[in-house]
Structures are given as structure tokens and as C-alpha cells.
Design a protein around this motif. Structure first.
Motif, short mmCIF file in Angstrom:
data_model
loop_
_atom_site.label_atom_id
_atom_site.label_comp_id
_atom_site.label_asym_id
_atom_site.label_seq_id
_atom_site.Cartn_x
_atom_site.Cartn_y
_atom_site.Cartn_z
N PHE A 156 32.84 32.60 43.81
CA PHE A 156 31.48 32.26 43.28
C PHE A 156 30.69 33.46 43.11
CE2 PHE A 156 33.32 28.28 45.37
CZ PHE A 156 33.22 27.61 44.18
N CYS A 157 31.15 34.57 43.26
CA CYS A 157 30.41 35.89 43.24
C CYS A 157 29.93 35.88 41.73
CB CYS A 157 31.16 36.95 43.53
SG CYS A 157 30.40 38.62 43.13
N PRO A 158 28.69 36.26 41.48
CA PRO A 158 28.16 36.22 40.05
C PRO A 158 28.69 37.52 39.18
CG PRO A 158 26.50 37.03 41.49
CD PRO A 158 27.52 36.44 42.33
N ILE A 159 29.40 38.61 39.72
CA ILE A 159 30.11 39.46 38.87
C ILE A 159 31.51 39.44 39.09
CG2 ILE A 159 27.80 41.07 39.48
CD1 ILE A 159 29.69 42.60 40.83
N ARG A 160 32.09 38.41 39.74
CA ARG A 160 33.51 38.33 39.88
C ARG A 160 34.47 38.50 38.72
NH1 ARG A 160 38.40 35.70 40.27
NH2 ARG A 160 37.37 33.94 39.08
N ARG A 161 35.31 39.16 38.57
CA ARG A 161 36.21 39.29 37.72
C ARG A 161 37.56 39.25 38.36
NH1 ARG A 161 35.12 42.88 32.17
NH2 ARG A 161 32.94 42.39 32.06
N GLY A 162 38.81 38.46 37.96
CA GLY A 162 40.09 38.26 38.40
C GLY A 162 40.99 39.25 37.41
N MET A 163 42.12 39.41 38.24
CA MET A 163 43.10 39.97 37.41
C MET A 163 43.68 39.36 36.38
SD MET A 163 45.03 42.44 40.77
CE MET A 163 46.15 43.00 39.54
N GLY A 164 44.22 39.62 35.16
CA GLY A 164 45.08 38.76 34.27
C GLY A 164 43.95 38.44 33.29
N HIS A 165 42.70 38.40 33.35
CA HIS A 165 41.90 38.09 32.41
C HIS A 165 40.35 38.68 32.46
CE1 HIS A 165 39.34 35.83 35.40
NE2 HIS A 165 40.55 35.49 36.10
N GLY A 166 39.96 39.24 33.63
CA GLY A 166 38.78 39.93 33.76
C GLY A 166 39.28 41.71 33.86
N VAL A 167 40.18 41.87 34.53
CA VAL A 167 40.64 43.12 34.74
C VAL A 167 42.32 43.09 34.51
CG1 VAL A 167 38.94 44.01 36.10
CG2 VAL A 167 40.95 43.11 37.10
N ASN A 168 42.92 44.24 34.39
CA ASN A 168 44.22 44.42 33.96
C ASN A 168 45.14 43.52 35.11
OD1 ASN A 168 44.12 45.67 31.42
ND2 ASN A 168 44.24 47.59 32.52
N GLY A 169 46.10 42.87 34.64
CA GLY A 169 47.02 42.03 35.54
C GLY A 169 48.43 42.82 35.88
N ALA A 170 49.41 41.89 35.84
CA ALA A 170 50.70 42.01 36.50
C ALA A 170 51.77 42.13 35.63
CB ALA A 170 50.68 41.29 37.75
N PHE A 171 51.71 41.39 34.30
CA PHE A 171 52.73 41.45 33.52
C PHE A 171 52.92 42.77 32.97
CE2 PHE A 171 51.64 36.79 32.35
CZ PHE A 171 52.70 36.18 33.38
N THR A 172 53.48 43.72 33.83
CA THR A 172 53.92 45.03 33.36
C THR A 172 54.51 45.72 34.44
OG1 THR A 172 52.65 47.23 32.78
CG2 THR A 172 51.69 45.75 34.52
N LYS A 173 54.63 47.01 34.47
CA LYS A 173 55.52 47.73 35.79
C LYS A 173 54.81 48.09 37.13
CE LYS A 173 59.11 51.39 36.23
NZ LYS A 173 59.51 52.40 35.70
N TYR A 174 53.74 48.55 36.95
CA TYR A 174 52.81 48.86 37.82
C TYR A 174 51.40 48.29 37.78
CZ TYR A 174 56.26 52.89 38.79
OH TYR A 174 57.40 53.47 39.25
N ALA A 175 51.06 48.05 39.13
CA ALA A 175 49.33 47.64 39.07
C ALA A 175 48.68 48.36 40.27
CB ALA A 175 49.28 46.04 39.43
#
Length: 344
Positions: A105-124
Motif C-alpha cells: 500500500f506504499c503510495p510510490i510502490r512499484r513491483g518487478m515485472g510491471h513497475g520495474v524490470n523483472g525476471a523473464f531474462t538472464k540476470y536481475a
């Protein structure tokens, strides 16, 4: 390296493209990703029915091995096997919700995979506080289920009282629904799992995993079955895991007076239901949004105890280059938990 990227706003616009390898900061760790699960949220991002910030790499349910650590990191070492909490990628850390562990519920929250880069790749690259070292006997495939398992743990264990012996209607035998089923069976609940003809394979799996009864609502009258199985009383708890309007209506109708209704599925649009049912039956209603710090502690304990047959929920492991096949399996409900692995 290759990555599956939502390249621009709007339905579609998901491509496997070349992206730069991420750099590891002072308080970060770089993870070589081994397995990433396809989530319903990924499908929502594909169809643009879940808020996203392109260009962004999709995928957030993942496990891997530490490949590099920042200079100030001491909690993990290179070679450690880890699960990751992707939902705290961006939070303020100072609001009331963050301080209480309710980061969703953090007003600035962004999660991986939609808000910041996620894990369908080689490195995160993630902060060191997002990773959790795995016991040796927990496989990386099972660890990729940590995040969806945390969603199920909050829904079943933390939002409303569900007791030993309760009869629970679980509508929607998808991945989260099935993980909820495992927890409900472990609690000693009598679980009725409802789906459609398209869910045939998932309903069969639910039966194998301990459901007391499975129902194809297109072939049987769900309310008649509920009345028969509960002596006309209705179910103690209804858990809506499908994110479908008709499913919500059926759950409200099936639950007993002074019963409990838990909303787990995401609709991605407005729906119409007989909302007065909540008043006339005096229902306890809970909505569950992912997880919290408390949930993750409990989830990690469950992984260590190895009392849940998590591996049985994984039906496919597919190379990232065949991501469209994996997404189609999920869209068509021909698999349950589908994992993607990086391939050159």
C-alpha cells in the motif's frame, strides 16, 4: 542478454529483445535467474489490464543463484540459492504502511515485472533485503513458487478465520487457487473446488491434491451441489480465485449466513454483483492484495518445513524463447504453474 519486454503501452507490445546486462550497486545483488513462473499478472500486463510502466521486463515469480554482490552486502554470498520478494522493488520505507510491513500500500510502490524490470531474462539486480537464502533441500523450481505461495498464505491464513473442519468453496482452480487448496487441505478443511469445462485438467489435479469434491459449473448446478453437501446451510467460506463476474456471484450465493467471503482473483474491470447479499447474509468480506512482511516470514517457514506438495503444481518448464507457448498454456488453462528458463 535476451529479455521479454513490454515495449510500449496498450494491448500486446510484448517482445523478446536484446537488453543490456544490469549493473550491481553497493547494496544490490545480481541474480542469475533459473526459473520464473508465468503469473496471471503477466497476462494482464500483456493485455494492458494491469497498470504497467513500459518499457519493462516482465516476470516476478522467480528463483536463482547469486552471481555478484555489492560492496556493502554481507547477508548473502556468490553461489547462494535464493527466492526473491519482487513486490518491494520500489517503496518509500517511511509511510505508515511501509513501517508496519504492508508495503503493498506504499503510495510510490512499484513491483518487478510491471513497475520495474523483472525476471523473464538472464540476470536481475535487486536490493539485498529482497532476497531470501534457501535451505539445501528446497529446489529452485519450488523456490520460484515462493511469491505466489505468499499470496495464498495471506488469503488463507491471515485475513479471516478459517477453521479445521470448515467447508470451503474455492472457485477458480488456477495457480493461486491451487496453492490456496494445498493450504486449506493442510488446515483440515473440506474443500469444494469449482471451475468450468476448460478447467478440466486443473480440476483433476485439484482432486489429486486433496479436494473433497470438484465441480464443472457448466455441467452441474453449483448451488444444488453446495446445498446437498452442506445440508442446506451453505459453505462456511467462499474464496473467489477466478476473477470472473459469474464466479463472484456464485460464491456470494453459496456462502452461509454470517459466513466469510475472500476475494483473491483480479477482475481488471468493473463487474456487477448483488452487493446487498453481503448485508442480508451479514457476511465478513476480505480482499487480499498479495502479501506483507509477516506473510513472507510464514511462507519461508513453510518452504523450510516442506509439508506442501508444491512440485505437483508445476506442470510445464519451457525455454524463454518459447514464451508465447507458455503464455498460451496459461491462457487456455492447459497447464497450471508454467515456469520459463533462460536459453541463449
Amino acid at each position: 542478454m535476451k529479455a521479454l519486454v513490454k515495449t510500449e503501452p496498450g494491448p500486446g507490445h510484448v517482445e523478446l529483445i536484446d537488453v543490456p546486462e544490469p549493473r550491481c550497486g553497493e547494496h544490490d545483488v545480481k541474480i542469475e535467474i533459473r526459473y520464473t513462473g508465468i503469473c496471471g499478472t503477466d497476462l494482464h500486463v500483456l493485455h494492458d489490464t494491469f497498470k504497467n510502466y513500459p518499457p519493462v521486463i516482465l516476470g516476478h515469480e522467480f528463483s536463482g543463484v547469486i552471481a555478484e554482490t555489492g560492496s556493502s552486502v554481507s547477508s548473502v554470498r556468490i553461489g547462494d540459492r535464493v527466492a526473491v520478494n519482487p513486490s518491494t522493488a520500489v517503496t518509500c520505507g517511511h509511510c505508515d504502511d511501509c513501517r508496519q510491513g504492508y508495503y503493498m500500500f506504499c503510495p510510490i510502490r512499484r513491483g518487478m515485472g510491471h513497475g520495474v524490470n523483472g525476471a523473464f531474462t538472464k540476470y536481475a539486480v535487486v536490493r539485498d533485503d529482497q532476497v531470501h537464502k534457501l535451505p539445501d533441500d528446497v529446489t529452485l523450481e519450488e523456490a520460484a513458487l515462493a511469491e505466489p505461495l505468499a499470496c495464498a498464505v495471506q488469503a488463507v491464513e491471515e485475513l479471516t478465520d478459517i477453521h479445521l473442519g470448515d467447508t470451503v468453496l474455492l472457485s477458480g482452480p488456477g495457480p493461486i487457487g491451487t496453492l490456496c487448496l494445498l493450504l486449506l487441505v493442510a488446515k483440515g478443511c473440506n474443500v469444494i473446488v469449482a471451475g468450468t469445462t476448460q478447467d478440466r485438467l486443473r480440476l483433476e489435479l485439484a482432486q489429486q491434491l486433496g479436494a473433497a469434491l470438484t465441480i464443472d459449473v457448466l455441467q452441474e448446478d453449483l448451488q444444488q451441489v453446495v446445498q446437498r453437501e452442506t445440508g442446506g446451510r451453505g459453505v462456511d467460506v467462499a474464496m473467489e480465485c477466478a476473477g470472473v463476474e459469474a464466479s463472484a456471484a456464485a460464491c456470494l450465493q453459496a456462502v452461509k449466513r454470517r459466513g466469510r467471503y475472500v476475494q483473491v482473483g483480479i477482475y481488471g474491470k468493473e463487474i456487477r454483483i448483488a452487493f446487498d447479499t453481503i448485508l442480508y447474509k451479514q457476511l465478513i468480506v476480505a480482499g487480499t492484495l498479495a502479501h506483507s512482511m509477516q506473510t513472507w516470514s510464514r511462507t519461508l517457514q513453510l518452504l523450510r518445513q516442506r509439508k506442501l506438495p508444491l512440485a505437483h503444481t508445476i506442470t510445464h518448464t519451457i525455454p524463454l524463447s518459447r514464451w508465447q507457448e507458455g503464455f498460451a498454456l496459461c491462457e487456455k488453462k492447459q497447464g497450471l504453474k508454467v515456469l520459463l528458463t533462460y536459453d541463449e
